[in-house]
Write a protein that holds these residues in place. Structure first.
Motif, mmCIF file in Angstrom:
data_model
loop_
_atom_site.group_PDB
_atom_site.id
_atom_site.type_symbol
_atom_site.label_atom_id
_atom_site.label_comp_id
_atom_site.label_asym_id
_atom_site.label_seq_id
_atom_site.Cartn_x
_atom_site.Cartn_y
_atom_site.Cartn_z
ATOM 1 N N ILE A 25 0.856 -1.186 0.000
ATOM 2 C CA ILE A 25 0.000 0.000 0.000
ATOM 3 C C ILE A 25 0.892 1.236 0.000
ATOM 4 N N THR A 26 0.621 2.142 -0.903
ATOM 5 C CA THR A 26 1.389 3.387 -0.979
ATOM 6 C C THR A 26 0.449 4.582 -0.965
ATOM 7 N N GLY A 27 1.004 5.752 -0.634
ATOM 8 C CA GLY A 27 0.244 6.986 -0.696
ATOM 9 C C GLY A 27 -0.667 7.230 0.485
ATOM 10 N N GLN A 28 -0.563 6.426 1.525
ATOM 11 C CA GLN A 28 -1.432 6.589 2.691
ATOM 12 C C GLN A 28 -0.603 6.642 3.974
ATOM 13 N N ASN A 29 0.495 7.405 3.919
ATOM 14 C CA ASN A 29 1.402 7.389 5.055
ATOM 15 C C ASN A 29 1.122 8.470 6.092
ATOM 16 N N GLY A 30 0.177 9.380 5.825
ATOM 17 C CA GLY A 30 -0.232 10.354 6.820
ATOM 18 C C GLY A 30 0.752 11.465 7.105
ATOM 19 N N HIS A 31 1.679 11.764 6.188
ATOM 20 C CA HIS A 31 2.610 12.874 6.400
ATOM 21 C C HIS A 31 1.870 14.196 6.334
ATOM 22 N N ASP A 32 2.376 15.170 7.038
ATOM 23 C CA ASP A 32 1.818 16.521 6.991
ATOM 24 C C ASP A 32 2.352 17.230 5.761
ATOM 25 N N GLY A 33 1.469 17.769 4.959
ATOM 26 C CA GLY A 33 1.865 18.558 3.790
ATOM 27 C C GLY A 33 2.286 17.696 2.626
ATOM 28 N N PRO A 34 2.200 18.272 1.429
ATOM 29 C CA PRO A 34 2.569 17.509 0.232
ATOM 30 C C PRO A 34 4.081 17.363 0.097
ATOM 31 N N ARG A 35 4.486 16.241 -0.386
ATOM 32 C CA ARG A 35 5.892 15.999 -0.692
ATOM 33 C C ARG A 35 5.938 15.242 -2.003
ATOM 34 N N GLN A 36 6.843 15.614 -2.876
ATOM 35 C CA GLN A 36 6.934 14.971 -4.183
ATOM 36 C C GLN A 36 7.133 13.464 -4.014
ATOM 37 N N GLY A 37 6.394 12.678 -4.774
ATOM 38 C CA GLY A 37 6.532 11.224 -4.736
ATOM 39 C C GLY A 37 5.794 10.567 -3.599
ATOM 40 N N GLN A 38 5.024 11.340 -2.819
ATOM 41 C CA GLN A 38 4.322 10.785 -1.669
ATOM 42 C C GLN A 38 3.380 9.650 -2.083
ATOM 43 N N SER A 39 2.861 9.691 -3.298
ATOM 44 C CA SER A 39 1.950 8.636 -3.748
ATOM 45 C C SER A 39 2.645 7.283 -3.874
ATOM 46 N N LEU A 40 3.984 7.276 -3.905
ATOM 47 C CA LEU A 40 4.734 6.025 -4.007
ATOM 48 C C LEU A 40 5.356 5.610 -2.680
ATOM 49 N N GLU A 41 5.158 6.432 -1.650
ATOM 50 C CA GLU A 41 5.729 6.127 -0.347
ATOM 51 C C GLU A 41 4.820 5.155 0.395
ATOM 52 N N THR A 42 5.433 4.209 1.077
ATOM 53 C CA THR A 42 4.671 3.213 1.829
ATOM 54 C C THR A 42 4.228 3.811 3.161
ATOM 55 N N THR A 43 3.696 2.994 4.022
ATOM 56 C CA THR A 43 3.261 3.425 5.346
ATOM 57 C C THR A 43 4.445 3.675 6.275
ATOM 58 N N VAL A 44 5.656 3.384 5.811
ATOM 59 C CA VAL A 44 6.868 3.692 6.560
ATOM 60 C C VAL A 44 7.562 4.852 5.856
ATOM 61 N N PRO A 45 7.705 5.999 6.529
ATOM 62 C CA PRO A 45 8.346 7.156 5.896
ATOM 63 C C PRO A 45 9.737 6.816 5.350
ATOM 64 N N GLY A 46 9.976 7.213 4.100
ATOM 65 C CA GLY A 46 11.265 6.976 3.463
ATOM 66 C C GLY A 46 11.380 5.643 2.763
ATOM 67 N N VAL A 47 10.348 4.814 2.849
ATOM 68 C CA VAL A 47 10.330 3.524 2.149
ATOM 69 C C VAL A 47 9.296 3.629 1.030
ATOM 70 N N PHE A 48 9.744 3.389 -0.199
ATOM 71 C CA PHE A 48 8.912 3.568 -1.373
ATOM 72 C C PHE A 48 8.722 2.230 -2.086
ATOM 73 N N ALA A 49 7.643 2.122 -2.835
ATOM 74 C CA ALA A 49 7.382 0.932 -3.642
ATOM 75 C C ALA A 49 6.975 1.381 -5.043
ATOM 76 N N VAL A 50 7.481 0.689 -6.052
ATOM 77 C CA VAL A 50 7.139 1.003 -7.438
ATOM 78 C C VAL A 50 6.866 -0.290 -8.196
ATOM 79 N N GLY A 51 6.142 -0.163 -9.283
ATOM 80 C CA GLY A 51 5.912 -1.294 -10.176
ATOM 81 C C GLY A 51 4.810 -2.223 -9.713
ATOM 82 N N ASP A 52 4.898 -3.452 -10.183
ATOM 83 C CA ASP A 52 3.834 -4.433 -9.973
ATOM 84 C C ASP A 52 3.549 -4.735 -8.509
ATOM 85 N N VAL A 53 4.520 -4.589 -7.640
ATOM 86 C CA VAL A 53 4.325 -4.923 -6.229
ATOM 87 C C VAL A 53 3.434 -3.915 -5.517
#
Length: 126
Positions: A64-92
């Protein structure tokens, strides 16, 4: 589902003409005149190793990405997982388009997101 292709048959001009397949649940083989086959690999995400680290997955095991609850917009937030600084891309990634082109675009996008995350993190600790 539970089907495997056993043979692809074509003409002398290298075009696909027929496909043979069988169910993994029964021994009979089937044949059908087919001109195109689309391969879908990776439908089962290999995300078991994420268990216990805080990265949430959906009921199918996709990240699951894009639901990490950070305050304010940050570029690429839609690809960030529920753990800040951990991102997921592609089929997974849950909700991804499951296409190579999409994964390539997400991979390029996440580079900028990582730089942004690292810069934000460095500024907040300084």
């Amino acid at each position: 589902f539970n089907t495997e292709i056993t043979a692809l048959e074509g003409g002398e001009d290298s075009t696909l003409q027929r496909v043979r397949w069988k169910s993994r649940l029964a021994p009979e083989q089937h044949t059908l005149d087919v001109n195109n086959v689309f391969l879908f690999v990776g439908a089962d995400p290999a995300t078991g190793w994420l268990e216990g680290c805080g990265v949430k997955v959906d009921r199918g095991g996709f990240v699951i990405t894009g639901q990490n609850g950070h305050d304010g917009p940050r570029q690429g937030q839609s690809l960030e997982t529920t753990v800040p600084g951990v991102f997921a891309v592609g089929d997974v990634r849950s909700g991804s388009v499951k296409r190579v082109g999409g994964a390539i675009g997400e991979g390029a996008q996440v580079v900028a997101a990582l730089h942004g995350f690292l810069a934000d993190n460095a500024n907040s600790t300084a």
